[in-house]
Design an enzyme around this catalytic site. Structure first.
Site, PDB file in Angstrom:
ATOM      1  N   ARG A 222       0.853  -1.186   0.000  1.00  0.00           N
ATOM      2  CA  ARG A 222       0.000   0.000   0.000  1.00  0.00           C
ATOM      3  C   ARG A 222       0.887   1.233   0.000  1.00  0.00           C
ATOM      4  O   ARG A 222       2.010   1.205   0.520  1.00  0.00           O
ATOM      5  CB  ARG A 222      -0.898   0.030   1.241  1.00  0.00           C
ATOM      6  CG  ARG A 222      -2.058  -0.959   1.183  1.00  0.00           C
ATOM      7  CD  ARG A 222      -3.119  -0.542   0.168  1.00  0.00           C
ATOM      8  NE  ARG A 222      -4.263  -1.427   0.132  1.00  0.00           N
ATOM      9  CZ  ARG A 222      -4.446  -2.392  -0.784  1.00  0.00           C
ATOM     10  NH1 ARG A 222      -3.549  -2.601  -1.727  1.00  0.00           N
ATOM     11  NH2 ARG A 222      -5.540  -3.116  -0.775  1.00  0.00           N
ATOM     12  N   HIS A 270      -1.647   0.820  -9.881  1.00  0.00           N
ATOM     13  CA  HIS A 270      -2.306  -0.167  -9.009  1.00  0.00           C
ATOM     14  C   HIS A 270      -2.893  -1.329  -9.822  1.00  0.00           C
ATOM     15  O   HIS A 270      -4.103  -1.608  -9.758  1.00  0.00           O
ATOM     16  CB  HIS A 270      -3.405   0.502  -8.161  1.00  0.00           C
ATOM     17  CG  HIS A 270      -3.727  -0.257  -6.905  1.00  0.00           C
ATOM     18  ND1 HIS A 270      -4.018   0.328  -5.702  1.00  0.00           N
ATOM     19  CD2 HIS A 270      -3.821  -1.598  -6.682  1.00  0.00           C
ATOM     20  CE1 HIS A 270      -4.282  -0.600  -4.799  1.00  0.00           C
ATOM     21  NE2 HIS A 270      -4.174  -1.780  -5.374  1.00  0.00           N
TER      22      HIS A 270
END
Ligand code: NDP
Ligand code: OXD
Length: 307
Positions: A222, A270
Site C-alpha cells: 500500500r 495499481h
C-alpha cells in the site's frame, strides 16, 4: 436477504453481471440505491464511504473486493459485530507473483536504462549482476507465492513475516531481529505487507538506508507503507538505484507528483494484480451462503490484528 455492492470508485458492472449469472435468484442492491437497508446481510466493499455501513442493522459480513482490508478497518463507523473478510484467489496470487518477478528482472537487466539509451539512439552496453538477494516483506498468500516464484527463477530470496514460516528454497526470517539480520544483504526489497498500525511507514529512511547500497525497492503493498520523501532522498543520495511502485498514498497519483518525472521510478497504476469479477462474485455468493448457514464466511480477517 440481500447482498449490497458498495464500490463507489469502481464500475460495479462486471461484478453485477457475474452475480446475475452465478446466482440469478440473489437480491443485489448497488449503493447508494438500497430499497431495503434492513435486509442487507452481506456488503461487498471497495473504498466505501466511512460511516455508511452503520446504516444496515442486520449486516453480518463486510467483504473486501480485494485482498487488502485496511479500507474497511479504517472506518470508525464499522459496526463492532460485523465480520470482515477478504478476497482470496489463486489467479490474484499468480498475477502478483508474475508482476513482482517482472519488476525484479527488469531492474536486474537494466530494461529502463536500455530504453532510455534507445531514446537517445545511444549504444550503451551494461554489465548486469549475476546474483541478487531479494528480501520479500510479508509471506502471506501473495508474498509466499512471489517469494517462491523469485526463488524458482534463480534469485537468492529471503522472506520476512511476523511469525515463523518455512518455504522451500527461501530463507525465512521473522520479527524485528529477522528484519535487522536480513536488510544488510538485500539488493531488492519487495513490500507485500498488509497496511496495519505496525507496518505503516515501514519503507522509510532507516529501512532503505540499511539495504545494500545501490539497491531497488518494489512496493505492491500500500502507498502508506512508503515514506515518499525518504524514497526521493534515498534516490538523490544514490543510496537506492530505483524503485517500482504500484501503490501510492494518493490514488490516482496526482499529475504534479514528483514520482512521475523521476526516471529511476517506474510507476504503475495499481495493477500488480487485479481482482477477477467472476471470482469475487463467486466468493460473495459463498459468503451469502455461509451467513444463511450460520457459518463464518470464507477468508475472515482478524479485526484486532488488522489482516
Ligand atoms: P496476507 O494477510 O495473506 O499476509 C500478510 C503477510 O504479512 C503475512 O505473512 C504476515 O505475517 C505479514 N505481516 C503482517 N504484519 C507484519 C508485521 N508487523 N511484521 C512482519 N510481517 C507482517 O496478505 P496477502 O499476501 O494476501 O496480501 C498482502 C497485501 O498485498 C494486501 O494486504 C494488499 O495491501 C496488497 N495487495 C496489493 C495488490 C496490488 O495490486 N498492488 C493486489 C492485492 C493485494 P504472518 O504470516 O506471520 O502473520
Ligand atoms: C487488493 C488490491 O487489495 O487490489 O486486492 O490492492
Amino acid at each position: 436477504m440481500s447482498l449490497l455492492v458498495m464500490m463507489p470508485t469502481r464500475d460495479p458492472g462486471p461484478v453485477l453481471g457475474a452475480l446475475s449469472r452465478l446466482a440469478p435468484e440473489l437480491a443485489v442492491a448497488v449503493w447508494p440505491e438500497v430499497p431495503d437497508p434492513g435486509g442487507v446481510e452481506v456488503a461487498l466493499c471497495w473504498q466505501h464511504p466511512h460511516g455508511a455501513l452503520a446504516g444496515f442493522p442486520r449486516l453480518e459480513v463486510a467483504m473486501s473486493f480485494g485482498a487488502g482490508v485496511e479500507h474497511l478497518l479504517a472506518d470508525p463507523g464499522l459496526p463492532a459485530g460485523v465480520t470482515v473478510s477478504r478476497f482470496v484467489d489463486e489467479r490474484l496470487v499468480a498475477d502478483m507473483a508474475e508482476y513482482v518477478l517482472a519488476a525484479v528482472l527488469a531492474w536486474r537487466r537494466g530494461w529502463a536504462l536500455h530504453r532510455d539509451a534507445q531514446h537517445e539512439r545511444a549504444w550503451r552496453p551494461r554489465a548486469y549482476p549475476r546474483s541478487n538477494s531479494v528480501l520479500v516483506l510479508g509471506l502471506g498468500r501473495l508474498g509466499a507465492a512471489a517469494a517462491l516464484r523469485l526463488a524458482a527463477n534463480g534469485l537468492d530470496v529471503v522472506g520476512w513475516s511476523r511469525t515463523p514460516h518455512a518455504l522451500p528454497g527461501v530463507r525465512c526470517v521473522h520479527g524485528a531481529e529477522g528484519l535487522d539480520a536480513a536488510l544488510p544483504g538485500a539488493d531488492v526489497v519487495v513490500c507485500m505487507l498488509p497496511l496495519t498500525a505496525a507496518t505503516a511507514g515501514i519503507l522509510d529512511r532507516d529501512l532503505l538506508g540499511r539495504m545494500r547500497p545501490g539497491g531497488y525497492l518494489v512496493n505492491v503493498g500500500r502507498g502508506a507503507h512508503l515514506v515518499e520523501k525518504d524514497l526521493l532522498a534515498a534516490l538523490g543520495s544514490e543510496m537506492l538505484a530505483g524503485a517500482c511502485l504500484d501503490v501510492f498514498a494518493e490514488e490516482p497519483l496526482p499529475r504534479e507528483h514528483p514520482f512521475w518525472g523521476e526516471p529511476r521510478i517506474t510507476v504503475t497504476p495499481h495493477v500488480a494484480s487485479l481482482t477477477d469479477p467472476e471470482a469475487v462474485a463467486r466468493q460473495a455468493v459463498a459468503t451469502v451462503a455461509s451467513v444463511r448457514a450460520g457459518q463464518l464466511p470464507p477468508n475472515p480477517v482478524d479485526r484486532e490484528r488488522g489482516y
